[in-house]
Design a protein around this motif. Structure first.
Motif, PDB file in Angstrom:
ATOM      1  N   UNK A   2      36.652  30.568  44.328  1.00 46.65           N
ATOM      2  CA  UNK A   2      37.682  30.491  45.362  1.00 46.65           C
ATOM      3  C   UNK A   2      37.110  30.673  46.761  1.00 46.65           C
ATOM      4  N   UNK A   3      37.803  30.097  47.740  1.00 44.58           N
ATOM      5  CA  UNK A   3      37.534  30.444  49.129  1.00 44.58           C
ATOM      6  C   UNK A   3      38.537  31.500  49.543  1.00 44.58           C
ATOM      7  N   UNK A  17      35.278  42.119  50.908  1.00 47.47           N
ATOM      8  CA  UNK A  17      34.538  40.870  51.069  1.00 47.47           C
ATOM      9  C   UNK A  17      33.253  40.897  50.259  1.00 47.47           C
ATOM     10  N   UNK A  18      32.559  42.016  50.302  1.00 49.88           N
ATOM     11  CA  UNK A  18      31.296  42.113  49.576  1.00 49.88           C
ATOM     12  C   UNK A  18      31.526  42.032  48.072  1.00 49.88           C
ATOM     13  N   UNK A  27      33.406  33.510  50.967  1.00 51.29           N
ATOM     14  CA  UNK A  27      34.183  34.489  51.729  1.00 51.29           C
ATOM     15  C   UNK A  27      33.953  34.293  53.228  1.00 51.29           C
ATOM     16  N   UNK A  28      35.046  34.171  53.959  1.00 46.33           N
ATOM     17  CA  UNK A  28      34.991  34.038  55.413  1.00 46.33           C
ATOM     18  C   UNK A  28      35.740  35.206  56.040  1.00 46.33           C
ATOM     19  N   UNK A  58      27.125  35.216  50.428  1.00 45.82           N
ATOM     20  CA  UNK A  58      28.297  34.336  50.377  1.00 45.82           C
ATOM     21  C   UNK A  58      29.316  34.627  51.482  1.00 45.82           C
ATOM     22  N   UNK A  59      29.045  35.613  52.313  1.00 43.28           N
ATOM     23  CA  UNK A  59      29.983  36.009  53.372  1.00 43.28           C
ATOM     24  C   UNK A  59      29.566  35.379  54.700  1.00 43.28           C
ATOM     25  N   UNK A  60      30.531  34.739  55.356  1.00 43.94           N
ATOM     26  CA  UNK A  60      30.325  34.155  56.679  1.00 43.94           C
ATOM     27  C   UNK A  60      31.392  34.720  57.617  1.00 43.94           C
ATOM     28  N   UNK A  61      30.989  35.144  58.795  1.00 46.34           N
ATOM     29  CA  UNK A  61      31.933  35.640  59.799  1.00 46.34           C
ATOM     30  C   UNK A  61      32.081  34.625  60.921  1.00 46.34           C
ATOM     31  N   UNK A  62      33.251  34.608  61.538  1.00 46.62           N
ATOM     32  CA  UNK A  62      33.513  33.657  62.614  1.00 46.62           C
ATOM     33  C   UNK A  62      34.622  34.189  63.518  1.00 46.62           C
TER      34      UNK A  62
END
Length: 330
Positions: A2-3, A17-18, A27-28, A58-62
Motif C-alpha cells: 500500500x501507499x 511510518x517506520x 510511506x510518504x 521506504x519513507x519519503x518526506x515532502x
C-alpha cells in the motif's frame, strides 16, 4: 503493497511510518518544516521529534501535500486535534476517493464539541478509521510490545487498518464503538494532566490511584452520555490509555501537569514541554460540554479552574476531598 500518506511529521507519525516502511509499504510524510523533510530524506532521521531511530528507506518526506496524497490507499491524520479541520480543508482536493482515512489525534473540537471522526467525515466523505490506545511513540519506535484498537463505523475498514499495521511488536484489535474509543482517548488526557499536577505537588501513590479511578468514572459518565459503550472504557482506549498516560514520563500531559503542580504557569509548562499538550484544550472543551449535558465531572471542573482561573492546585485538591459524602457508584 500500500501507499500510506501521513499528514504530520511528529513523533507518533514517525514511529508508525517506520513500522509501515519495514512492512514494505510505500510511506510518504507531509511536514511543514523544511528541516524535518531534509533530515528524513537525507539523514534517514527525524531528529526534531524522534532522534534515536534510523528510518526505513521506504519513507519519503515532502512539503508538497499533493505529491504525498497522490494515489494514497490510506491517509493518516497525525496532527494536533485542533488542527484537524484546517488540514482537512488543505488536503481535501488532493485526497483520492479510494483512500481510507486513519485518525490518530485525540480530542474534540472546541466550540462544536465534535469528535475527530465527525470532522473528518464532514469535510472529506471518505471512510474513517480511528487508531487509538496506550502507545507512546518512543516505545513503539523501539519495537517494545504495544497494543491498540482500530475502530470504524464499518468494521471492514477497521479490519483493513488492523491488517495494515499488525506487526510482531504491534498488535491491533478491532472495535465498532467509534464514539467510545474516541471519548476514552480524549478525556484521559485531562486526567493525565491532573495526575501530573498531583505529582508536581508531591502527592503519592494513594492520590494517583484515587485520581485515576475517579477519572475513569468521569470518562464513563460522559462517554455513555455521548453514546459510547461502557465496556469500551475498560479496554485499551479507556483504562489502558489512562494508565499509560497518567504514569509515564513519555506523557506530555503528565509532564506539563508536573510543572504546573510545581508552580509553573500553564504557558510556562507548555513552553517547557515543547510540544502540544492535548489535555489543556480537552479540559476546556469538555468543561463546557459537560455543563451543557449536566454531567458531574469534578476533576475536570477543578483542573479547569487551575488552568484558566488561577486556582491554587493544593486548594483544588482539598476542595475535591471535602465535597459532600456520596456513594462510590454515583
Amino acid at each position: 503493497m500500500s501507499k500510506v500518506a501521513f499528514l504530520g511529521g511528529g513523533s507518533f507519525a514517525t514511529a508508525l511510518s517506520n513500522l509501515l516502511g519495514e512492512k514494505d509499504n510505500s510511506v510518504y510524510i507531509w511536514a511543514r518544516d523544511e528541516k524535518v523533510v531534509h533530515d528524513i530524506n537525507i539523514n534517514r532521521r527525524n531528529s526534531k521529534y524522534m532522534k534515536n531511530i534510523v528510518l526505513n528507506h521506504n519513507i519519503i518526506a515532502s512539503m508538497d501535500i499533493k505529491e504525498v496524497l497522490k494515489d494514497a490507499d490510506y491517509v493518516v491524520f497525525a496532527t494536533a486535534s485542533h488542527a484537524i479541520r484546517e488540514i482537512c480543508k488543505k488536503a481535501k482536493e488532493y485526497i483520492e476517493e479510494k483512500s481510507i482515512i486513519i485518525n490518530v489525534a485525540k480530542g474534540i473540537e472546541e466550540g462544536t464539541s465534535k469528535l475527530m471522526s465527525d470532522i473528518l467525515e464532514e469535510e472529506l466523505h471518505n471512510p474513517v478509521v480511528v487508531l487509538s490506545g496506550p502507545s507512546h511513540a518512543e516505545e513503539l519506535a523501539a519495537e517494545i510490545p504495544t497494543t491498540v484498537v482500530s475502530s470504524s463505523r464499518h468494521i471492514c475498514h477497521a479490519e483493513a487498518v488492523q491488517e495494515l499495521f499488525m506487526a510482531p511488536y504491534f498488535r491491533v484489535y478491532t472495535n465498532d464503538d467509534l464514539v467510545g474509543v474516541e471519548i476514552g482517548g480524549a478525556v484521559k488526557n485531562i486526567i493525565a494532566l491532573a495526575a501530573g499536577v498531583c505529582d508536581g505537588i508531591g502527592y503519592g501513590d494513594n492520590a494517583k490511584a484515587a485520581l485515576m479511578t475517579r477519572g475513569m468514572s468521569e470518562i464513563i459518565k460522559i462517554g455513555e452520555k455521548l453514546g459510547g459503550k461502557k465496556e469500551t472504557f475498560f479496554g485499551l482506549t479507556g483504562m489502558g490509555d489512562l494508565i499509560v498516560t497518567c504514569t509515564s514520563m513519555h506523557s506530555r500531559n503528565r509532564r506539563a501537569g508536573i510543572l504546573i503542580g510545581s508552580g509553573s504557569t500553564m504557558e510556562e509548562a507548555v513552553k517547557e514541554v515543547g510540544m502540544v499538550v492535548e489535555g489543556i484544550k480537552a479540559c476546556k472543551a469538555f468543561y463546557f460540554l459537560k455543563e451543557d449535558l449536566n454531567i458531574s465531572m469534578p476533576i475536570t471542573d477543578t483542573l479547569y479552574r487551575v488552568l484558566f482561573e488561577n486556582k491554587d492546585p493544593k486548594e483544588g485538591v482539598l476542595e475535591l476531598m471535602q465535597r459532600d459524602r456520596k456513594k462510590e457508584s454515583n
